[in-house]
Design a protein around this motif. Structure first.
Motif, PDB file in Angstrom:
ATOM      1  N   ASN A 186     -60.454  22.006   7.086  1.00  0.00           N
ATOM      2  CA  ASN A 186     -61.842  21.625   7.341  1.00  0.00           C
ATOM      3  C   ASN A 186     -62.684  21.869   6.094  1.00  0.00           C
ATOM      4  O   ASN A 186     -62.763  23.004   5.610  1.00  0.00           O
ATOM      5  N   LEU A 187     -63.301  20.807   5.554  1.00  0.00           N
ATOM      6  CA  LEU A 187     -64.209  20.956   4.414  1.00  0.00           C
ATOM      7  C   LEU A 187     -65.591  21.280   4.946  1.00  0.00           C
ATOM      8  O   LEU A 187     -66.113  20.560   5.814  1.00  0.00           O
ATOM      9  N   TRP A 188     -66.169  22.387   4.449  1.00  0.00           N
ATOM     10  CA  TRP A 188     -67.461  22.830   4.945  1.00  0.00           C
ATOM     11  C   TRP A 188     -68.285  23.454   3.826  1.00  0.00           C
ATOM     12  O   TRP A 188     -67.772  23.786   2.767  1.00  0.00           O
ATOM     13  N   GLY A 189     -69.572  23.584   4.093  1.00  0.00           N
ATOM     14  CA  GLY A 189     -70.489  24.264   3.191  1.00  0.00           C
ATOM     15  C   GLY A 189     -71.593  24.905   4.007  1.00  0.00           C
ATOM     16  O   GLY A 189     -71.969  24.386   5.070  1.00  0.00           O
ATOM     17  N   GLY A 231     -60.190  26.480   5.832  1.00  0.00           N
ATOM     18  CA  GLY A 231     -61.396  25.818   5.367  1.00  0.00           C
ATOM     19  C   GLY A 231     -61.352  25.595   3.869  1.00  0.00           C
ATOM     20  O   GLY A 231     -60.599  26.254   3.157  1.00  0.00           O
ATOM     21  N   VAL A 232     -62.145  24.666   3.405  1.00  0.00           N
ATOM     22  CA  VAL A 232     -62.384  24.496   1.974  1.00  0.00           C
ATOM     23  C   VAL A 232     -63.899  24.518   1.813  1.00  0.00           C
ATOM     24  O   VAL A 232     -64.598  23.606   2.262  1.00  0.00           O
ATOM     25  N   ILE A 233     -64.401  25.586   1.222  1.00  0.00           N
ATOM     26  CA  ILE A 233     -65.831  25.749   0.972  1.00  0.00           C
ATOM     27  C   ILE A 233     -66.190  24.788  -0.153  1.00  0.00           C
ATOM     28  O   ILE A 233     -65.711  24.939  -1.275  1.00  0.00           O
ATOM     29  N   SER A 234     -67.007  23.792   0.143  1.00  0.00           N
ATOM     30  CA  SER A 234     -67.237  22.682  -0.776  1.00  0.00           C
ATOM     31  C   SER A 234     -68.682  22.631  -1.268  1.00  0.00           C
ATOM     32  O   SER A 234     -69.612  22.686  -0.470  1.00  0.00           O
ATOM     33  N   PRO A 256     -69.247  17.346   7.565  1.00  0.00           N
ATOM     34  CA  PRO A 256     -67.877  17.831   7.434  1.00  0.00           C
ATOM     35  C   PRO A 256     -66.857  16.704   7.502  1.00  0.00           C
ATOM     36  O   PRO A 256     -67.123  15.625   8.028  1.00  0.00           O
ATOM     37  N   HIS A 257     -65.687  16.999   6.967  1.00  0.00           N
ATOM     38  CA  HIS A 257     -64.484  16.170   7.072  1.00  0.00           C
ATOM     39  C   HIS A 257     -63.357  17.131   7.414  1.00  0.00           C
ATOM     40  O   HIS A 257     -63.285  18.226   6.855  1.00  0.00           O
ATOM     41  N   THR A 258     -62.464  16.693   8.297  1.00  0.00           N
ATOM     42  CA  THR A 258     -61.341  17.528   8.693  1.00  0.00           C
ATOM     43  C   THR A 258     -60.063  16.716   8.558  1.00  0.00           C
ATOM     44  O   THR A 258     -60.008  15.557   8.971  1.00  0.00           O
ATOM     45  N   TYR A 259     -59.059  17.361   7.970  1.00  0.00           N
ATOM     46  CA  TYR A 259     -57.778  16.702   7.703  1.00  0.00           C
ATOM     47  C   TYR A 259     -56.679  17.434   8.466  1.00  0.00           C
ATOM     48  O   TYR A 259     -56.602  18.663   8.454  1.00  0.00           O
ATOM     49  N   PHE A 260     -55.831  16.652   9.124  1.00  0.00           N
ATOM     50  CA  PHE A 260     -54.723  17.186   9.904  1.00  0.00           C
ATOM     51  C   PHE A 260     -53.434  16.888   9.135  1.00  0.00           C
ATOM     52  O   PHE A 260     -53.129  15.720   8.869  1.00  0.00           O
TER      53      PHE A 260
END
Length: 186
Positions: free
Chosen positions: A77-80, A108-111, A149-153
């Motif tokens: 999950n890309l988040w900020g 998560g990926v803190i973006s 957000p964008h989420t990748y599975f």
């Protein structure tokens, strides 16, 4: 005498300030509220669609290397902290991480954010699942996205099997996406 005391006091204060800023071991590392990123097998990611081959340090320890297979189904999950929809959905990802155990990794990926801001928000929201740090938004740029957000599975081999654009509406929807795209019932 008064000038001498004032001069000595100033010298002591200045030396204390200088001592705080000079650290021969590099910058002082603050303890993170986020968990360490999980170990990844040494195998390269494989599949028809893959995430960009980037690696990021995790504030809680470890590294997220998107060029390597995760070894277990993984939700990225890309988040900020600056992203209002991210702030609303992040506790759902923590709930998923809690219920998934080792069946599914949630990372998560803190973006495009700062570590202190992300750590503060995560702490306030009760979020402790592992997150990697991408302060410059390199992953967003590689993926061609400019909103969160964008989420990748990802399957266990690292293949990208589904992309969720925008926030998930509920924890039930998130578990449904995991079941549908990763084949894991939670």
């Amino acid at each position: 005498m008064r000038r001498l005391l004032a001069g000595l006091t100033a010298a002591v204060l200045l030396s204390a300030c200088a001592a705080d800023t000079e650290n021969p071991d590099g910058p002082v590392q603050m303890e993170s509220t986020l968990s360490a990123c999980p170990e990844q097998p040494g195998e390269p990611a494989r599949g028809a669609a893959l995430m960009p081959a980037l690696a990021f340090d995790c504030p809680g320890g470890g590294t997220l290397d998107l060029s390597r297979a995760p070894g277990v189904p993984t939700v990225v999950n890309l988040w900020g902290s600056w992203c209002a929809p991210c702030r609303e959905e992040l506790p759902m990802f923590q709930e998923l991480a809690n219920s998934a155990g080792e069946q599914v990794h949630v990372i998560g990926v803190i973006s495009k954010d700062g570590v202190p801001q992300a750590e503060s928000f995560a702490s306030d929201a009760g979020v402790v699942f592992p997150s990697a740090f991408d302060g410059e938004g390199e992953l967003m740029a590689e993926l061609g996205i400019n909103v969160l957000p964008h989420t990748y599975f990802l399957d266990a081999g690292g293949a990208l099997v589904h992309t969720q654009v925008g926030p998930v509406a509920s924890a039930d929807e998130l578990r449904g996406l995991v079941a549908e795209h990763l084949g894991v019932q939670l």
